[in-house]
Design an enzyme around this catalytic site. Structure first.
Site, PDB file in Angstrom:
ATOM      1  N   GLY A  13     -23.059  87.098   6.624  1.00 35.66           N
ATOM      2  CA  GLY A  13     -24.311  87.206   5.563  1.00 35.66           C
ATOM      3  C   GLY A  13     -23.150  86.776   4.609  1.00 35.66           C
ATOM      4  N   ALA A  24     -10.802  82.367  -6.732  1.00 34.48           N
ATOM      5  CA  ALA A  24      -9.536  83.044  -7.717  1.00 34.48           C
ATOM      6  C   ALA A  24      -8.146  83.541  -6.659  1.00 34.48           C
ATOM      7  CB  ALA A  24     -10.150  84.629  -7.572  1.00 34.48           C
ATOM      8  N   VAL A  25      -8.642  83.314  -5.340  1.00 35.94           N
ATOM      9  CA  VAL A  25      -7.440  83.125  -3.710  1.00 35.94           C
ATOM     10  C   VAL A  25      -6.819  82.110  -4.241  1.00 35.94           C
ATOM     11  CG1 VAL A  25      -7.396  83.257  -1.667  1.00 35.94           C
ATOM     12  CG2 VAL A  25      -8.352  84.957  -2.438  1.00 35.94           C
ATOM     13  N   ARG A  74     -20.863  84.428  12.054  1.00 34.85           N
ATOM     14  CA  ARG A  74     -21.331  85.892  12.907  1.00 34.85           C
ATOM     15  C   ARG A  74     -20.453  85.189  14.409  1.00 34.85           C
ATOM     16  NH1 ARG A  74     -23.822  88.957   9.502  1.00 34.85           N
ATOM     17  NH2 ARG A  74     -25.991  88.446   8.329  1.00 34.85           N
ATOM     18  N   GLY A 104     -18.249  91.710   4.907  1.00 34.70           N
ATOM     19  CA  GLY A 104     -18.673  93.450   5.471  1.00 34.70           C
ATOM     20  C   GLY A 104     -18.007  94.179   6.404  1.00 34.70           C
ATOM     21  N   ASP A 105     -18.415  94.500   7.319  1.00 35.47           N
ATOM     22  CA  ASP A 105     -18.076  96.046   8.022  1.00 35.47           C
ATOM     23  C   ASP A 105     -17.294  95.462   8.981  1.00 35.47           C
ATOM     24  OD1 ASP A 105     -17.398  98.091   6.731  1.00 35.47           O
ATOM     25  OD2 ASP A 105     -19.768  99.187   7.591  1.00 35.47           O
ATOM     26  N   GLY A 106     -18.704  94.192  10.177  1.00 40.16           N
ATOM     27  CA  GLY A 106     -17.960  93.653  11.284  1.00 40.16           C
ATOM     28  C   GLY A 106     -16.855  92.584  10.658  1.00 40.16           C
ATOM     29  N   THR A 127     -20.913  91.738   0.291  1.00 34.17           N
ATOM     30  CA  THR A 127     -22.256  91.412   1.152  1.00 34.17           C
ATOM     31  C   THR A 127     -23.434  92.322   0.727  1.00 34.17           C
ATOM     32  OG1 THR A 127     -23.702  92.828   2.977  1.00 34.17           O
ATOM     33  CG2 THR A 127     -21.189  93.961   2.147  1.00 34.17           C
ATOM     34  N   ILE A 128     -24.541  91.388   0.381  1.00 35.82           N
ATOM     35  CA  ILE A 128     -25.688  91.767  -0.417  1.00 35.82           C
ATOM     36  C   ILE A 128     -25.726  93.562  -0.570  1.00 35.82           C
ATOM     37  CG2 ILE A 128     -26.600  89.396  -0.994  1.00 35.82           C
ATOM     38  CD1 ILE A 128     -28.589  90.534   0.962  1.00 35.82           C
ATOM     39  N   ASP A 129     -25.515  93.695   1.034  1.00 35.92           N
ATOM     40  CA  ASP A 129     -26.056  95.201   1.386  1.00 35.92           C
ATOM     41  C   ASP A 129     -25.436  96.223   0.504  1.00 35.92           C
ATOM     42  OD1 ASP A 129     -28.189  93.857   2.778  1.00 35.92           O
ATOM     43  OD2 ASP A 129     -26.325  94.016   4.856  1.00 35.92           O
ATOM     44  N   ASP A 131     -23.210  98.170   1.508  1.00 37.20           N
ATOM     45  CA  ASP A 131     -23.030  98.886   2.579  1.00 37.20           C
ATOM     46  C   ASP A 131     -21.620  99.664   2.937  1.00 37.20           C
ATOM     47  OD1 ASP A 131     -23.041  97.279   3.929  1.00 37.20           O
ATOM     48  OD2 ASP A 131     -24.048  97.317   5.416  1.00 37.20           O
ATOM     49  N   GLY A 172     -31.289  95.102   3.465  1.00 36.48           N
ATOM     50  CA  GLY A 172     -30.281  95.792   3.154  1.00 36.48           C
ATOM     51  C   GLY A 172     -29.652  96.031   4.401  1.00 36.48           C
ATOM     52  N   ARG A 173     -29.849  95.908   5.608  1.00 34.75           N
ATOM     53  CA  ARG A 173     -29.118  96.715   7.160  1.00 34.75           C
ATOM     54  C   ARG A 173     -29.491  97.913   7.538  1.00 34.75           C
ATOM     55  NH1 ARG A 173     -26.188  93.201  10.606  1.00 34.75           N
ATOM     56  NH2 ARG A 173     -25.377  92.066   8.495  1.00 34.75           N
ATOM     57  N   ALA A 188     -41.502 101.123  -9.033  1.00 37.27           N
ATOM     58  CA  ALA A 188     -42.179 101.297  -7.457  1.00 37.27           C
ATOM     59  C   ALA A 188     -43.762 102.607  -7.148  1.00 37.27           C
ATOM     60  CB  ALA A 188     -41.506 100.857  -6.610  1.00 37.27           C
ATOM     61  N   HIS A 217     -52.986  99.725  -9.005  1.00 41.68           N
ATOM     62  CA  HIS A 217     -52.276  98.421  -8.447  1.00 41.68           C
ATOM     63  C   HIS A 217     -51.093  99.220  -8.494  1.00 41.68           C
ATOM     64  CE1 HIS A 217     -51.428  97.686 -12.180  1.00 41.68           C
ATOM     65  NE2 HIS A 217     -50.710  97.540 -12.694  1.00 41.68           N
TER      66      HIS A 217
HETATM   67  O1  F6P Z   1     -26.002  91.505   5.827  1.00 41.88           O
HETATM   68  C1  F6P Z   1     -25.976  91.071   4.763  1.00 41.88           C
HETATM   69  C2  F6P Z   1     -27.593  90.903   5.580  1.00 41.88           C
HETATM   70  O2  F6P Z   1     -28.445  88.875   4.490  1.00 41.88           O
HETATM   71  C3  F6P Z   1     -29.077  91.361   5.629  1.00 41.88           C
HETATM   72  O3  F6P Z   1     -29.352  92.038   4.784  1.00 41.88           O
HETATM   73  C4  F6P Z   1     -29.454  91.753   6.716  1.00 41.88           C
HETATM   74  O4  F6P Z   1     -29.946  92.547   7.343  1.00 41.88           O
HETATM   75  C5  F6P Z   1     -29.430  90.374   7.769  1.00 41.88           C
HETATM   76  O5  F6P Z   1     -27.239  90.197   6.551  1.00 41.88           O
HETATM   77  C6  F6P Z   1     -29.892  89.653   7.829  1.00 41.88           C
HETATM   78  O6  F6P Z   1     -29.067  88.928   8.524  1.00 41.88           O
HETATM   79  P1  F6P Z   1     -29.173  87.409   8.655  1.00 41.88           P
HETATM   80  O7  F6P Z   1     -29.289  86.449   8.106  1.00 41.88           O
HETATM   81  O8  F6P Z   1     -28.062  86.898  10.604  1.00 41.88           O
HETATM   82  O9  F6P Z   1     -30.314  86.662   9.734  1.00 41.88           O
END
Ligand code: F6P
Length: 321
Positions: A13, A24-25, A74, A104-106, A127-129, A131, A172-173, A188, A217
């Site tokens: 993602g 920078a690279v 991906r 990310g991890d993948g 990654t925005i997550d 994680d 956030g996966r 919240a 609310h």
């Molecule tokens: O890893 C970033 C992310 O946006 C996750 O938060 C989300 O679960 C996933 O990617 C969504 O993936 P895609 O863009 O392939 O639907």
């Protein structure tokens, strides 16, 4: 052997700040006399040979742009021997001595396979997550939570005007960092994260209790993957009598101009990755821990676990009462 040519790719993602890292690279590699190939669309582009030398002017005016100028994908093909063989062939043909992988991890798992095949890889957490276990911070996270909070502030206006409850699903996966921090930032009434069991009755009870004290609310923040938020909104309405709506923020969270934090993180990590590769490193993941750059062997990084900030979660729970 001195490093003469390297490649850079973005994978998985996209995340705001990836362009700052690419910038920078390229700049720091050129300063060291190293040529940089931009690899387009992640590992898929590597396998197809979709690579081209990036000059300094190719990365001018990109630091403020969201997304990734190298595009992202991906790639399942890298999980096959044939995919790895083709990727290695492309690197050999172009004399690419090392690869910088932003993702990310993948993406790190892909880099580990390539490292084993003889291509030196250095990975940056993007990654925005937020994680990734070996780092406190991932490129893109700050922009994503700020985007989410900006959207939720707007949602709060209409939620309050109608005495409603809004159930908001954020990305956030499998991790609750966006939900937790966005939830705290918009005060919240309830935050649901995958790191904690979700008790619906407790949520309904909290809303009823707050109503008795005059609140009319509510924002309920839910991390993705917890369940169907439209259904949850229906159940809240049924159980508490508060008219409820669900909002899924979705991919809007991945876009937009990166914040200063993400630009600086991208710049620091991108700069350091080039230094590491040119010093002969292979099979490494970079991180930012306590604002210091750290690096780990990829396997070691992938085996680490990240501790969810329980103190923050407990504080959020108390503040939302
Ligand atoms: O890893 C970033 C992310 O946006 C996750 O938060 C989300 O679960 C996933 O990617 C969504 O993936 P895609 O863009 O392939 O639907």
């Amino acid at each position: 052997m001195s490093v003469r040519k390297i490649g850079v790719l973005t994978s998985g993602g996209d995340a705001p700040g990836m362009n700052a890292a690419i910038h920078a690279v390229v700049k720091s590699a050129i300063a060291r006399g190293i040529d940089v190939f931009g690899v387009y669309r992640g590992y898929s582009g590597l396998i197809r040979g979709d690579v081209r030398i990036l000059k300094s002017r190719d990365v001018s005016d990109i630091i403020q742009r969201g997304g990734t100028i190298l595009y992202s994908a991906r790639c399942l093909e890298l999980k096959t021997d044939e995919g790895v063989r083709k990727a290695k062939e492309v690197c050999d043909k172009n004399d690419i001595d090392g690869l910088i992988v932003i993702g990310g991890d993948g993406s790190f798992r892909g880099a580990r396979v390539l490292s084993m095949a003889g291509i030196s890889c250095v990975c940056l957490p993007g990654t925005i997550d937020n994680d990734i276990s070996c780092t406190d911070y991932t490129i893109g996270y700050d922009t994503a939570i700020n985007t989410a909070v900006t959207m939720i502030d707007r949602l709060c206006d209409t939620t309050a005007s109608h005495d409603r409850c809004s159930v908001v699903e954020v990305m956030g996966r499998n991790a609750g960092y966006i939900a937790l921090n966005a939830g705290i930032s918009c005060s919240a009434s309830y935050i649901v994260v995958p790191e904690h069991p979700f008790n619906k009755q407790d949520l309904f009870e909290r809303i009823r209790f707050a109503m008795k004290r005059g609140k009319n609310h509510f924002i309920v923040m839910v991390a993705e993957g917890i369940g169907n938020v439209t259904e949850l909104a229906r159940e809240i309405e049924e159980s508490t009598g508060v008219e409820s709506r669900a909002t899924i923020l979705g991919h809007v969270q991945r876009g937009g101009s990166p914040t200063v934090r993400d630009r600086v993180a991208g710049a620091r990590l991108g700069y350091f990755a080039v230094k590491l590769l040119s010093d002969g490193a292979k099979n490494r993941v970079l991180g930012l821990n306590k604002d210091e750059i750290v690096d780990f062997d990829i396997t070691e990084a992938l085996e680490m676990t990240k501790k969810f900030p329980e103190d923050l979660y407990n504080m959020a729970s108390e503040l939302s009462r």
